[in-house]
Design an enzyme around this catalytic site. Sequence first.
Site, short mmCIF file in Angstrom:
data_model
loop_
_atom_site.label_atom_id
_atom_site.label_comp_id
_atom_site.label_asym_id
_atom_site.label_seq_id
_atom_site.Cartn_x
_atom_site.Cartn_y
_atom_site.Cartn_z
N THR A 45 43.96 40.51 38.07
CA THR A 45 42.29 40.47 38.09
C THR A 45 42.11 39.44 38.63
O THR A 45 41.02 38.50 37.82
CB THR A 45 41.77 40.61 36.64
N CYS B 213 35.44 39.58 41.84
CA CYS B 213 34.53 40.36 42.00
C CYS B 213 33.64 39.77 43.48
O CYS B 213 33.48 40.90 43.61
CB CYS B 213 33.69 39.71 40.93
N THR B 214 33.90 38.98 44.00
CA THR B 214 32.92 38.72 44.80
C THR B 214 33.61 39.36 45.93
O THR B 214 32.57 39.62 46.80
CB THR B 214 32.51 37.04 44.78
N ASN C 194 32.94 32.11 31.80
CA ASN C 194 33.38 31.21 30.85
C ASN C 194 34.94 30.01 30.84
O ASN C 194 35.07 29.29 30.36
CB ASN C 194 34.46 32.38 29.84
N THR D 115 33.95 29.01 46.49
CA THR D 115 33.46 30.35 45.98
C THR D 115 35.58 30.80 47.19
O THR D 115 35.49 30.18 48.27
CB THR D 115 32.73 31.12 46.55
N GLY D 116 36.90 31.96 46.76
CA GLY D 116 37.44 31.25 47.81
C GLY D 116 37.26 32.94 48.04
O GLY D 116 38.72 33.56 49.22
#
Length: 481
Positions: free
Chosen positions: A258, A289-290, A320, A347-348
């Site tokens: 995940t 998620c992105t 977190n 961001t990847g």
Amino acid sequence: MTVNDDSFTNWMHREEIAESMIPIIGKLHRERDVTVLLHSRSLVNKSVVSILKTHRFARQIAGAELSVTETMPFLRALTTLDLGPSQIDLGMLATMYKADERGLSVEEFTAEAVAGATGANKIERREPRDVVLYGFGRIGRLVARLLIEKAGSGNGLRLRAIVVRGGGPRDIVKRASLLRRDSIHGQFQGTITVDEDSSTIVANGNAIKVIYADDPSHVDYTEYGVRDAILIDNTGKWRDREGLSKHLRPGIEKVVLTAPGKGDVPNIVHGVNHDTVKPDEQILSCASCTTNAIVPPLKAMDDEYGVLRGHVETVHSFTNDQNLLDNYHKSERRGRSAPLNMVITETGAASAVAKALPELKAKISGSSIRVPVPDVSIAILNLQLAREATREEVHDYLREVSLTSPLKRQIDFITAPDAVSSDFIGSRHASIVDAGALKVDGDNAILYLWYDNEFGYSCQVVRVVQHVSGVEYPTYPATAV
């Protein structure tokens, strides 16, 4: 009789119909493994008010409210058919029936539309597939909720075990409490009990063994009765094939990560490239998620207009991985207080697009800002198109994609002018197109995409697991390609 009396009488009538739908939906789910949907939203285990609200929400995407008086005849028609395991969308049945000009009865039309799930065509109910969660953090607990929710028919996926590092006294009680109550997503829908002696959590009748281990190589899952399981790694500690292979222990057949996978680990976005997973592939990733939020609408736009280049700016809720107050962190800015700052970070997701959507030749760049909200993010997708378009054209196209395309479980659509981030907590879609914020000027289109980076992503993870486990049942009426 006044207008108010008319409205209340109508409401009570619709309440009565929705109430009568519940046992029919439940029986179809338990006895035939049929999940009843309304425009991709499950109606299983929903309350009367929830069913009515789901019908009313249809106007946000379809332009007109859908009434239970319209869908109930189709639900009754389903009970007369020899149905096999499937997902059946009442919203699609009602919409397609209105457009059909052959004069068929509801019963005749329904039988034809779901013929692939009836009689000699129906597939057999499959044996439950064991699932193990490795790690039990934010995503792990939400995936657990979804797996337990979907176990109602007794088939499909079955959560058998959770692997965590050893904690202190009453560790299992504390973990069960975190599953039971969540400050963002609310209370668990059902009952949870704990048997400390056997290290077992029982959730809605599902016995889930809690296994304590500091390393994957220390576990033999067959000792706990686990066979041919899919293990979902929620820790993100291992991201390449070598590291994730440590999970391939006795009792484990496949590993799903995940987090974005590295190296040759396939990054899978359900709805876009899940059908490329090879049957013998043992290790795969659900990306981020992105990535899940931007790739489906990116594919939709490229299919219709062509995309020459794009940039995604993500305004992301804190996680977190950040600190509550300023403290040491391996990342330069993430060490600063998450609830008190907007934090520029990397961001990847943009680079992951190439793995999930290799046919897209456009260059996609990306950046991210973490902001002081605990859940729900928005991706601003700025695209240069291969041909010019109007705002109305793109608006109508994306609405239709959310209703009838193969991406309808990934892409949602909302026209509410006052929508804000908290309105999308609990969304099961990978992303939601905000129609009011859409901007189109010639060959430039800017899409504003909300997404619940916790729950929506967890739903995508479960869809991938269902697919690779062979328990993802077909949806009817068949989606137009």
